[in-house]
Design a protein around this motif. Structure first.
Motif, PDB file in Angstrom:
ATOM      1  N   LEU A 223      -7.717   0.496  -3.923  1.00  0.00           N
ATOM      2  CA  LEU A 223      -6.965  -0.053  -2.795  1.00  0.00           C
ATOM      3  C   LEU A 223      -5.531   0.483  -2.783  1.00  0.00           C
ATOM      4  CD1 LEU A 223      -8.144  -3.775  -2.884  1.00  0.00           C
ATOM      5  CD2 LEU A 223      -8.617  -2.131  -1.075  1.00  0.00           C
ATOM      6  N   ALA A 224      -4.892   0.473  -3.944  1.00  0.00           N
ATOM      7  CA  ALA A 224      -3.525   0.987  -4.041  1.00  0.00           C
ATOM      8  C   ALA A 224      -3.477   2.487  -3.749  1.00  0.00           C
ATOM      9  CB  ALA A 224      -2.953   0.696  -5.425  1.00  0.00           C
ATOM     10  N   LEU A 225      -4.529   3.198  -4.145  1.00  0.00           N
ATOM     11  CA  LEU A 225      -4.590   4.647  -3.892  1.00  0.00           C
ATOM     12  C   LEU A 225      -4.664   4.944  -2.399  1.00  0.00           C
ATOM     13  CD1 LEU A 225      -4.718   7.413  -5.274  1.00  0.00           C
ATOM     14  CD2 LEU A 225      -7.208   7.204  -5.280  1.00  0.00           C
ATOM     15  N   LEU A 274       1.351  -2.468  -6.660  1.00  0.00           N
ATOM     16  CA  LEU A 274       0.286  -3.057  -5.837  1.00  0.00           C
ATOM     17  C   LEU A 274      -0.960  -3.315  -6.667  1.00  0.00           C
ATOM     18  CD1 LEU A 274       0.355  -1.060  -2.459  1.00  0.00           C
ATOM     19  CD2 LEU A 274       0.865  -3.474  -2.779  1.00  0.00           C
ATOM     20  N   MET A 275      -1.336  -2.328  -7.465  1.00  0.00           N
ATOM     21  CA  MET A 275      -2.548  -2.422  -8.279  1.00  0.00           C
ATOM     22  C   MET A 275      -2.452  -3.546  -9.303  1.00  0.00           C
ATOM     23  SD  MET A 275      -4.094   0.501 -10.835  1.00  0.00           S
ATOM     24  CE  MET A 275      -2.673   0.414 -11.937  1.00  0.00           C
ATOM     25  N   THR A 337      -1.131  -6.824   1.756  1.00  0.00           N
ATOM     26  CA  THR A 337      -1.006  -6.239   3.095  1.00  0.00           C
ATOM     27  C   THR A 337       0.458  -6.069   3.486  1.00  0.00           C
ATOM     28  OG1 THR A 337      -3.053  -7.376   3.688  1.00  0.00           O
ATOM     29  CG2 THR A 337      -1.763  -6.453   5.483  1.00  0.00           C
ATOM     30  N   MET A 338       1.282  -7.062   3.191  1.00  0.00           N
ATOM     31  CA  MET A 338       2.693  -6.992   3.552  1.00  0.00           C
ATOM     32  C   MET A 338       3.401  -5.857   2.814  1.00  0.00           C
ATOM     33  SD  MET A 338       5.682  -9.853   3.111  1.00  0.00           S
ATOM     34  CE  MET A 338       5.685  -9.616   1.335  1.00  0.00           C
ATOM     35  N   LEU A 339       3.161  -5.736   1.505  1.00  0.00           N
ATOM     36  CA  LEU A 339       3.802  -4.663   0.735  1.00  0.00           C
ATOM     37  C   LEU A 339       3.323  -3.294   1.196  1.00  0.00           C
ATOM     38  CD1 LEU A 339       3.820  -6.158  -2.876  1.00  0.00           C
ATOM     39  CD2 LEU A 339       5.751  -5.892  -1.328  1.00  0.00           C
ATOM     40  N   SER A 340       2.016  -3.181   1.479  1.00  0.00           N
ATOM     41  CA  SER A 340       1.496  -1.908   1.999  1.00  0.00           C
ATOM     42  C   SER A 340       2.163  -1.573   3.322  1.00  0.00           C
ATOM     43  CB  SER A 340      -0.021  -1.991   2.176  1.00  0.00           C
ATOM     44  OG  SER A 340      -0.678  -2.163   0.935  1.00  0.00           O
ATOM     45  N   ALA A 341       2.311  -2.584   4.191  1.00  0.00           N
ATOM     46  CA  ALA A 341       2.952  -2.373   5.492  1.00  0.00           C
ATOM     47  C   ALA A 341       4.427  -1.989   5.320  1.00  0.00           C
ATOM     48  CB  ALA A 341       2.829  -3.630   6.348  1.00  0.00           C
ATOM     49  N   VAL A 342       5.099  -2.605   4.362  1.00  0.00           N
ATOM     50  CA  VAL A 342       6.512  -2.277   4.103  1.00  0.00           C
ATOM     51  C   VAL A 342       6.641  -0.840   3.624  1.00  0.00           C
ATOM     52  CG1 VAL A 342       8.469  -2.745   2.577  1.00  0.00           C
ATOM     53  CG2 VAL A 342       7.277  -4.640   3.674  1.00  0.00           C
TER      54      VAL A 342
END
Length: 363
Positions: A223-225, A274-275, A337-342
């Motif tokens: 997911l983090a990748l 994230l991971m 999701t929020m951190l990925s979006a940021v």
């Protein structure tokens, strides 16, 4: 809600109690480590419960490729029926370098790990949960296809899903990514509901739930990748400029590129955070509930007074932990999701001068 928590705790006790009582029947002390890691770990079979001397399990396909004997495909039950070894393959014992994994032995007697693409417990749970997610999403989409534009707002489950989707889309994705959010919304919505449904299914203590999918570091790593690839492939020129030539005093960039090196390391630490965040939180929650449940059986030999008080405390704490885990299941999906979006939003920033030029042209 309280009644639901009691039911969940009861089912958890129902699933774990036979395994614990089996150890006590054999006169062995309760092995908390074995019980906890047996429930949260991966395996080549899905252990349902132990009833008396009968173990209820679902054998799973073992598919491996050996460099010496070629492909092997069989059910994991063959290993049990043949004393732990089948076609030269076996499961590595405790203390081994490959503990719990399928291994073979070379000419020198050393354990060798073959290429393994077996359908393990986590893999099967991942497939089931993903299929459930597809059914839910396609069911909601089918409702919208049948209704004409401008129809009354949906109610029930479809209305609940619409509220959920719009909340994530508007409050998280749109606000964090910025003007280009529509390009990344499909991935971020998929990531949110994938993490959320796997978190919820992990709280159900019986088949097909109970598998520790999001508490498996391989899942969170992938997911983090995905986020890592999207951030860096779709990053703007401004994003890469701020990494290799940031807006800092020149002596921090030449002759020693200290700041570019720090910024480059930041590219790797973001997906790593994230991971680890998702993996550690979900794993810790599962372990805490299992340890609290084992407390009942550990105190069984301490006398009725102490056992009764610890049992009550354990059940109350389990109710609290289940309520907390329901909240954590949502929070972890939301935070991922929020951190990925940021991170994606930061990579989409354009230079301020370009923005001002565009505004002047528009006026």
């Amino acid at each position: 809600m309280r009644r639901l928590h009691n039911i969940v705790v009861f089912l958890l006790l129902l699933c774990i109690a036979p395994a614990v009582s089996a150890n006590e029947h054999e006169g062995e002390p309760v092995n908390v480590k074995e019980i906890v890691f047996g429930h949260i770990g991966d395996s080549y079979e899905w252990h349902i419960t132990t009833w008396g001397e009968t173990e209820v399990r679902i054998p799973l396909p073992v598919i491996v490729y050996s460099s010496t004997t070629g492909w092997h495909a069989f059910l994991s039950s063959e290993l049990v029926e043949n004393g732990g070894t089948y076609e030269g393959l076996s499961i590595a014992p405790a203390g081994s370098k490959y503990e719990g994994k399928i291994v073979e032995h070379d000419a020198a007697g050393q354990e060798v790990r073959p290429f393994d693409i077996s359908i393990t417990k986590v893999t099967l749970a991942l497939l089931i949960n993903s299929l459930l997610l597809v059914v839910i999403v396609l069911g909601v989409a089918r409702w919208y296809k049948k209704k004409p534009r401008g129809a009354a707002a949906p109610g029930g489950f479809v209305g609940f899903m619409e509220m959920f989707i719009m909340m994530v889309n508007d409050d998280v994705i749109k606000s964090c990514v910025g003007p280009k959010y529509k390009k990344f919304a499909p991935y971020l919505l998929t990531a949110f509901f994938f993490v959320f449904i796997n978190n919820l299914m992990g709280l159900i203590p019986f088949f097909p739930g109970g598998a520790n999918v999001t508490g498996n570091i391989a899942i969170t790593m992938v997911l983090a990748l995905f986020t890592f690839v999207i951030v860096n492939v779709f990053g703007t020129r401004t994003y890469w400029k701020e990494i290799f030539w940031p807006d800092v005093p020149w002596w921090l960039k030449v002759p020693i590129p200290m700041m570019p090196f720090i910024e480059f390391i930041g590219i790797l630490t973001k997906p790593f955070a994230l991971m680890i965040r998702l993996f550690a939180n979900m794993l810790a929650g599962h372990m805490a509930m299992l340890v609290l449940t084992c407390l009942i059986f550990i105190s069984a030999s301490m006398g009725p007074v102490l056992n009764s008080s610890l049992t009550i405390a354990s059940v109350l704490f389990n109710i609290f932990m289940n309520a907390l885990e329901l909240l954590v299941a949502f929070i972890q999906a939301y935070v991922f999701t929020m951190l990925s979006a940021v991170f994606i939003g930061l990579a989409q920033e354009e230079h301020k001068e370009e923005h001002s030029a565009e505004k002047q042209q528009a006026h």
